[in-house]
Design an enzyme around this catalytic site. Structure first.
Site, PDB file in Angstrom:
ATOM      1  CG  HIS A 173      -6.304  -0.250   5.550  1.00  0.00           C
ATOM      2  ND1 HIS A 173      -5.747  -0.746   6.693  1.00  0.00           N
ATOM      3  CD2 HIS A 173      -7.648  -0.224   5.757  1.00  0.00           C
ATOM      4  CE1 HIS A 173      -6.703  -1.006   7.565  1.00  0.00           C
ATOM      5  NE2 HIS A 173      -7.862  -0.694   7.025  1.00  0.00           N
ATOM      6  CD  GLU A 206      -2.000  -0.386   7.609  1.00  0.00           C
ATOM      7  OE1 GLU A 206      -1.148  -0.971   8.274  1.00  0.00           O
ATOM      8  OE2 GLU A 206      -3.145  -0.839   7.428  1.00  0.00           O
TER       9      GLU A 206
END
Ligand code: T1G
Length: 696
Positions: free
Chosen positions: A428, A440
């Site tokens: 992410h 992430e």
């Protein structure tokens, strides 16, 4: 423990070497070793000493891991005074990054030689302190007040050539550190030069006007922080106080700053930033090969990922659905790289080479067959993602890592659309992907350890701060964001204005308040999230519809000139809009709410309590591995002030019982939203802190 400071002789020259890997930090053993070595030199027949560091750098500073613990003698401030007082000349060789206490040691030596390509600096303010071993008094005696104040308050790393121009060093060298030192020492012997103490140089001239201007600039650039201005004031005193007094004042303020929560928070951030990348369970796990990145989707996110990869020496193949889209994607990437050229981060020649040799844009998935990692960055829809992953599965080579850039969808479900779920994970990125530091890394149920390790290796290659996250709606960051944003919306329903909330939170130190953020990101994003979550909404959940009305009116934020605020020539950064206030008032009337007033403190307290509570859930459920992972997520992706350390560090600092009390008080009005996280209750009951869960 072996002495990290060794002492040898080469004819008339004493050679003192600091060997304390990885960065020769000046921990207690180094400090004691230096005192012993220079005592020995004083008594020895050698006429000159060379001080240098083994390995990749001269001393990169005090040992930060000793901060916050009982001080160990000898203090660095005393060590440097001791070195400077030596009656025979000392040459210091600086290579790598001579930082903080390292530079202060160098400044206490009588001559300084620096290797080309090396850098020096006094970055203490980044840790919430000021140079505490003479840096604020000795540096200005070499450079003048203004240059020293600028170097110290900016914390920047000064290149060797500039250090030479500023008079901080005496010579540049292309030799190995030891050779550079021996050459210079021999020259001293030949020329018969003796000691030359920086502390005995004339005091720098006062420069009140320039320093006042710098002080105003520094205060504005570092709102809420105290170290920068305090350091500047210490530098200023070099012009008016004799050395000993200036040093005593510097020491006093160093200790004061050392005892502040800002220092503790910044040291937490320093180690947290490094620890997030070191997951205990990945120790010894080898990442897979990583040289060629495939990207699917050339929009803002896919383009940004491609640029980040290109800028960090990876080959990129990007897939778009048809030729016009491929052309658009290429134009977007060219523009982003062009901006890097404009900012002086990339040469025009290098840009052209990257575009020609390292980037392929294709419309056929088959072009991905050579990619080591394939990152999907298409529209956020489960059906679309599943189709994309089925296609990837057909063309990706065995062992390729398959990643989705989804910001909330179930990575397990996406992985199940392939025949190789162990190779799938979430990556992410945050927009703009070539700028934002946070990544992430989402571990799904079946993600293989080496696939996760490859995610971390990619983050390292892209110079990002990676945080491991588990699968849930929104992962770590967006899940917590949704909760604190909801707390803000509730306060608006109850009587606060979006403007007051943003003002209170920027006052707390956030880069932007939640409504300014929403206007920047686009109000459609929050709207879509609410629409998506509507079917699973609990009947007890408070739900203000006024924000949806903004969307329906086409007030999408900055991009349409109106959102929560008005953006125009008069207020390019936004001003409150009475129309929005009227919409909120109408909503309150519809819901039968009598507005009440909120103080800024109350707003911060509630907002932070909501953020901390959800963070505790995220840790309690294992979505984040440790509290520090949450802290780094908020620091590097959500504009949380570094000098407050992150929400869970801040919670420890505030007192967990106090946070829990805020939650319980708020729960009297809204028991559904304000349910205390079990982990928070447990820590309070056991009298423990979040820090106790951060591991070694
Ligand atoms: N103390 C303790 N550990 C340190 C350290 C330090 N000063 N600097 C680095 N490390 C550890 C780091 O945690 C990591 O450990 C490993 O070294 C490699 O670092 C009296 C009070 C030097 C430019 O602020 O800026 O002097 O994670 O991964 O990218 O006035 O580290 O591997 O276990 O960052 O090559 C001032 C801080 C101190 C410098 C190297 N000095 N360090 O970067 O490697 S205050 C600093 C850095 C002071 C005096 C005051 C960078 C670096 P691990 P790394 P890198």
């Amino acid at each position: 423990m072996t002495n990290p400071v060794s002492y040898e002789t080469q004819g008339e020259i004493a050679v003192i070497r600091i060997d304390n890997p990885p960065v020769n930090a000046a921990g207690q053993a180094v400090r004691a070793g230096l005192v012993a070595a220079f005592d020995r030199f004083s008594k020895a027949p050698q006429k000159v000493a060379v001080l240098y560091g083994a390995g990749r750098t001269f001393v990169a500073g005090a040992d930060i891991s000793e901060f916050g613990k009982p001080p160990l003698e000898p203090k660095l401030a005393d060590v440097v005074t001791h070195i400077e007082a030596t009656e025979k000349p000392i040459v210091c060789v600086m290579h790598g990054t001579t930082l903080g206490g390292g530079l202060e040691i160098a400044l206490s030596c009588h001559y300084r030689v620096m290797l080309r390509g090396a850098r020096l600096g006094l970055p203490e303010v980044l840790l919430g302190i000021l140079p505490g071993a003479g840096g604020t008094q000795r540096l200005p005696r070499l450079t003048g007040l203004l240059a020293a104040a600028e170097i110290i308050t900016s914390a920047r790393q000064v290149p060797a050539e500039e250090a030479m121009e500023l008079g901080i060093i005496d010579a540049l060298s292309d030799a190995e550190p030891l050779v550079a030192g021996l050459n210079f020492a021999t020259e001293l012997l030949v020329r018969g030069l003796g000691v030359r103490r920086v502390g005995e140089l004339p005091a720098p001239k006062p420069d009140a006007e320039a320093l006042a201007a710098l002080k105003a600039k520094v205060a504005k650039a570092n709102p809420g922080q105290i170290a920068q201005v305090t350091a500047l004031e210490s530098v200023e005193r070099a012009a008016t106080l004799p050395l000993a007094q200036g040093l005593a004042e510097e020491r006093r303020q160093f200790l004061e700053l050392h005892n502040t929560p800002q220092r503790a928070a910044l040291v937490h951030a320093f180690f947290g930033e490094r620890k997030v990348a070191q997951l205990p369970e990945l120790k010894g796990v080898q990442p897979r090969k990583l040289a060629h990145v495939g990207v699917i989707g050339g929009g803002t996110m896919g383009g940004g990922i491609a640029v980040a990869s290109l800028l960090n020496k990876l080959t990129v193949t990007l897939i778009e659905r048809d030729q016009p889209a491929a052309d658009k994607a290429r134009a977007g990437i060219e523009k982003m790289l062009g901006d890097s050229v404009k900012r002086g981060k990339l040469s025009a020649g290098k840009r052209d080479a990257l575009l020609k040799d390292a980037l392929t844009i294709a419309t056929d998935y088959a072009a991905l067959s050579g990619a080591d990692v394939i990152i999907e960055a298409v529209f956020e829809s489960m059906d679309v993602k599943k189709e994309v992953f089925a296609n990837i599965d057909r063309v990706a080579k065995p062992g390729a890592v398959l990643a989705t850039n989804t910001s909330y969808l179930d990575v397990n479900e996406i992985a199940a659309a392939t025949s190789r779920p162990a190779d799938v994970l979430g990556l992410h990125f945050f927009s703009p992907a070539h700028v934002m530091k946070l990544l992430e890394i989402v571990e799904a149920d079946k993600t293989a350890p080496e696939v996760l390790a490859t995610g971390f290796a990619l983050a390292k290659a892209l110079k990002k701060v990676p945080v491991r996250a588990g699968v849930c709606d929104g992962f770590i960051g967006n899940r917590i964001l949704k909760t604190y944003r909801t707390a803000a919306d509730h306060m608006v329903l109850d009587g606060a204005s979006p403007f007051q909330i943003d003002r209170a939170l920027t006052g707390f130190g956030l880069a932007m308040g939640p409504y300014a953020v929403a206007d920047l990101a686009g109000i459609d994003i929050g709207y879509m999230t609410r629409q998506r979550l509507l079917p699973s909404k609990d009947p007890r959940e408070r739900w203000g519809e006024w924000a949806d009305k903004l969307y329906e009116l086409g007030r999408l934020g900055r991009k349409t000139g109106r959102g929560y605020y008005i953006y125009d020539d008069q207020s390019p950064r936004g001003r409150p809009d009475p129309e929005v206030d009227a919409m909120i008032a109408e909503e309150r009337a519809r819901l039968g709410i009598t507005p009440r007033s909120f103080t800024d403190e109350e707003i911060v307290e509630r907002y932070m309590a909501a953020m901390i509570n959800e963070s505790a859930r995220v840790v309690g459920e294992g979505i984040a591995a440790r509290p520090l992972d949450v802290d780094m997520t908020l620091l590097f992706g959500y504009g949380f002030p570094r000098w407050r350390g992150g929400p869970l560090h801040y919670a420890d600092e505030t007192g967990l019982d106090k946070v829990l009390a805020t939650i319980r008080t708020a729960a009297q009005e809204d028991p559904y939203f304000w349910q205390p996280a079990p982990l928070l209750e447990q820590l309070v009951a056991e009298g423990r802190l979040f820090a106790s869960l951060n591991g070694e």
